[in-house]
Design a protein around this motif. Structure first.
Motif, PDB file in Angstrom:
ATOM      1  N   ARG A 253     -47.821  32.528   1.796  1.00 54.29           N
ATOM      2  CA  ARG A 253     -46.513  32.628   1.147  1.00 54.29           C
ATOM      3  C   ARG A 253     -46.731  32.323  -0.330  1.00 54.29           C
ATOM      4  O   ARG A 253     -47.377  31.334  -0.683  1.00 54.29           O
ATOM      5  N   THR A 254     -46.179  33.161  -1.181  1.00 55.15           N
ATOM      6  CA  THR A 254     -46.478  33.035  -2.595  1.00 55.15           C
ATOM      7  C   THR A 254     -45.230  33.252  -3.439  1.00 55.15           C
ATOM      8  O   THR A 254     -44.488  34.210  -3.218  1.00 55.15           O
ATOM      9  N   ALA A 255     -45.017  32.347  -4.404  1.00 53.72           N
ATOM     10  CA  ALA A 255     -43.958  32.537  -5.388  1.00 53.72           C
ATOM     11  C   ALA A 255     -44.490  33.407  -6.515  1.00 53.72           C
ATOM     12  O   ALA A 255     -45.591  33.178  -7.027  1.00 53.72           O
ATOM     13  N   LEU A 256     -43.721  34.426  -6.891  1.00 52.40           N
ATOM     14  CA  LEU A 256     -44.112  35.356  -7.955  1.00 52.40           C
ATOM     15  C   LEU A 256     -43.138  35.226  -9.119  1.00 52.40           C
ATOM     16  O   LEU A 256     -41.926  35.148  -8.912  1.00 52.40           O
ATOM     17  N   PRO A 303     -49.208  29.994  -4.743  1.00 57.22           N
ATOM     18  CA  PRO A 303     -49.106  29.873  -3.285  1.00 57.22           C
ATOM     19  C   PRO A 303     -48.253  28.676  -2.872  1.00 57.22           C
ATOM     20  O   PRO A 303     -48.265  27.625  -3.534  1.00 57.22           O
ATOM     21  N   LEU A 304     -47.526  28.839  -1.782  1.00 50.27           N
ATOM     22  CA  LEU A 304     -46.604  27.815  -1.298  1.00 50.27           C
ATOM     23  C   LEU A 304     -47.029  27.308   0.070  1.00 50.27           C
ATOM     24  O   LEU A 304     -47.420  28.094   0.943  1.00 50.27           O
ATOM     25  N   ALA A 305     -46.921  26.006   0.274  1.00 54.13           N
ATOM     26  CA  ALA A 305     -47.177  25.411   1.578  1.00 54.13           C
ATOM     27  C   ALA A 305     -46.006  25.698   2.506  1.00 54.13           C
ATOM     28  O   ALA A 305     -44.893  26.006   2.043  1.00 54.13           O
ATOM     29  N   PRO A 306     -46.215  25.626   3.826  1.00 55.83           N
ATOM     30  CA  PRO A 306     -45.096  25.814   4.759  1.00 55.83           C
ATOM     31  C   PRO A 306     -43.951  24.852   4.423  1.00 55.83           C
ATOM     32  O   PRO A 306     -44.164  23.654   4.206  1.00 55.83           O
ATOM     33  N   GLY A 307     -42.746  25.377   4.358  1.00 60.33           N
ATOM     34  CA  GLY A 307     -41.586  24.551   4.049  1.00 60.33           C
ATOM     35  C   GLY A 307     -41.266  24.441   2.576  1.00 60.33           C
ATOM     36  O   GLY A 307     -40.161  24.019   2.218  1.00 60.33           O
ATOM     37  N   GLU A 308     -42.209  24.787   1.679  1.00 58.70           N
ATOM     38  CA  GLU A 308     -41.926  24.743   0.245  1.00 58.70           C
ATOM     39  C   GLU A 308     -41.063  25.941  -0.154  1.00 58.70           C
ATOM     40  O   GLU A 308     -41.271  27.052   0.322  1.00 58.70           O
ATOM     41  N   ILE A 314     -42.167  28.150  -8.706  1.00 56.61           N
ATOM     42  CA  ILE A 314     -41.730  28.551 -10.048  1.00 56.61           C
ATOM     43  C   ILE A 314     -41.809  27.364 -11.009  1.00 56.61           C
ATOM     44  O   ILE A 314     -42.205  27.514 -12.175  1.00 56.61           O
ATOM     45  N   ALA A 315     -41.454  26.180 -10.536  1.00 56.70           N
ATOM     46  CA  ALA A 315     -41.532  24.987 -11.383  1.00 56.70           C
ATOM     47  C   ALA A 315     -42.978  24.706 -11.788  1.00 56.70           C
ATOM     48  O   ALA A 315     -43.245  24.324 -12.942  1.00 56.70           O
ATOM     49  N   GLU A 337     -38.075  36.802 -10.418  1.00 56.41           N
ATOM     50  CA  GLU A 337     -38.730  35.917  -9.464  1.00 56.41           C
ATOM     51  C   GLU A 337     -38.690  36.562  -8.079  1.00 56.41           C
ATOM     52  O   GLU A 337     -37.763  37.302  -7.755  1.00 56.41           O
ATOM     53  N   ALA A 338     -39.693  36.259  -7.266  1.00 54.52           N
ATOM     54  CA  ALA A 338     -39.730  36.796  -5.901  1.00 54.52           C
ATOM     55  C   ALA A 338     -40.543  35.870  -5.019  1.00 54.52           C
ATOM     56  O   ALA A 338     -41.304  35.017  -5.509  1.00 54.52           O
ATOM     57  N   LEU A 339     -40.377  36.041  -3.723  1.00 55.97           N
ATOM     58  CA  LEU A 339     -41.167  35.307  -2.738  1.00 55.97           C
ATOM     59  C   LEU A 339     -41.878  36.323  -1.859  1.00 55.97           C
ATOM     60  O   LEU A 339     -41.231  37.160  -1.220  1.00 55.97           O
ATOM     61  N   ALA A 340     -43.203  36.294  -1.846  1.00 53.74           N
ATOM     62  CA  ALA A 340     -43.995  37.199  -1.011  1.00 53.74           C
ATOM     63  C   ALA A 340     -44.394  36.452   0.255  1.00 53.74           C
ATOM     64  O   ALA A 340     -45.133  35.467   0.188  1.00 53.74           O
TER      65      ALA A 340
END
Length: 420
Positions: A253-256, A303-308, A314-315, A337-340
């Motif tokens: 899971r990745t913040a873009l 990249p985001l950890a599960p639950g983040e 973005i921060a 902004e997007a979440l992949a």
């Protein structure tokens, strides 16, 4: 007297999905000249994750690059499909006009630690498959430097904890990401320039391409009756279309974050986060056509950890931007902004390799292609390699289908002659 035997209907190979995998599979099959190829894409344009946004800011879905020592590059080059590309601007980097910075211990550095560079020279086969990267590398360069090395590879795995993945999987990618001179090449005008050439080449070879054409499970069954089918979609989409719950594999899971900024001399070209996985790149440093004159395009993936939540990533990106692109907040001309989720390729956990991913051959003339199936490679190379294999298997299936049809037709004709 009975009618003579009829001419059999030509075999049609159907490709579902017009991303990189689908286009490569369609071209490969069409180049054989032995079957008709029909590609169907649900979106109004082909390209999948290789699409470039329309408008003044030519963004891809997160940072993208072609790797010049990989098989996809060679295949594209042989067919004249690469087109103009830009390289990492090393001269500008050395002069200070385009800086590469590494975020370590809360500050930006000019170089990654030497132990990380030494580790990057090790051959991938030296790393075990059944041990996680953190355990293996810590015994060689210590835990702290291993953390830096694992986070550095976040650009190629889009995962919040690369050290937990298979040591062999991570080391294959670390070696290529740290290679000098850099492998990364950037298609001028964005990846859609390559997609457009792939589409034109496919059509030149006789491939029928229908966009805005979503395939249902009923239509898939109908297509399979006419010949082999290659499903070149995301794995979740293939799972739904084929009603096959086994089609799963680990992904990230990745913040873009995409930014258009007014140009300022001295902005970092790349910020690689070694304290946690993350990557920021100013793409107009090598290709000014991606933004309007006087502006630059910056893209980040965190990249985001599960639950983040996306906001957490973005921060983090904004804190890195504060360090590497001073005054960026006052210069913003565009922001998105997007979440992949589940769209960042396969991740091999300890004890697994690409061979353990969902098989390409699903039986009954159905084949898979994409970035989470059983094929080796870095990023888009997985889609490419699986597409070649799927096309080869589908062509073999089509040949057997034609032989069976010809044999059935011949036997029917003999019966007609005998009854006459």
């Amino acid at each position: 007297m009975s009618q003579s035997h009829s001419t059999p209907v030509p075999t049609t190979l159907t490709v579902v999905g017009g991303g990189f995998a689908g286009l490569v599979a369609a071209i490969t099959a069409a180049e054989s000249g032995r079957t008709r190829v029909h590609l169907r894409e649900s979106h109004h344009t082909a390209g999948g994750r290789a699409r470039t946004a329309d408008g003044p800011y030519k963004t891809n879905e997160g940072p993208h690059a072609l790797y010049s020592r990989g098989p996809l590059w060679t295949w594209l080059k042989q067919r004249g499909l690469i087109g103009p590309v830009a390289s990492v601007p090393l001269r500008a980097t050395l002069s200070g006009a385009a800086t590469v910075r590494f975020h370590r211990d809360g500050a930006l550095r000019r170089m990654p630690p030497l132990p990380v560079l030494r580790l990057g020279r090790k051959q991938a086969h030296e790393a075990p498959v059944d041990t996680d990267f953190h355990t293996w590398a810590s015994s060689l360069i210590g835990e702290r430097h291993t953390r830096y090395a694992a986070n550095a590879i976040g650009v190629a795995v889009f995962h919040h904890d690369p050290g937990a993945l298979s040591a062999r999987f991570v080391q294959e990618r670390l070696r290529r990401v740290l290679a000098m001179p850099p492998e990364a090449k950037y298609p001028v005008g964005g990846w859609s320039s390559v997609v457009d050439r792939l589409v034109a080449h496919a059509r030149h070879l006789g491939v029928r391409i229908d966009t805005g054409s979503r395939v249902t499970d009923t239509e898939l069954a109908g297509a399979a009756a006419l010949g082999p089918v290659i499903v070149a979609t995301s794995l979740p989409a293939a799972r739904s279309l084929l009603a096959d719950d086994s089609l799963t594999w680990a992904g990230g899971r990745t913040a873009l974050l995409d930014l258009g900024l007014r140009t300022r001399r001295g902005d970092a070209f790349i910020i690689s986060d070694l304290d946690s996985p993350g990557w920021i790149e100013r793409f107009t440093a090598q290709d000014p056509t991606l933004a309007p004159p006087g502006e630059q395009l910056v893209q980040a993936q965190l990249p985001l950890a599960p639950g983040e939540s996306r906001s957490v990533g973005i921060a983090r990106a904004e804190r890195l931007l504060d360090l590497g692109l001073p005054g960026w907040r006052e210069r913003v001309t565009h922001r998105a902004e997007a979440l992949a989720t589940g769209r960042t390729g396969a991740l091999d956990l300890p004890g697994t390799t690409w061979r353990d991913r969902p098989a390409i051959d699903r039986g009954n003339g159905i084949y898979l292609a994409g970035d989470q199936v059983a094929a080796p490679g870095l990023l888009a190379e997985v889609s490419f390699n699986s597409a070649l294999e799927a096309a080869s298997l589908a062509l073999h299936h089509a040949r057997l289908h034609r032989l069976v049809e010809a044999d059935r037709d011949t036997r029917s004709h003999r019966l007609d002659l005998k009854s006459a």
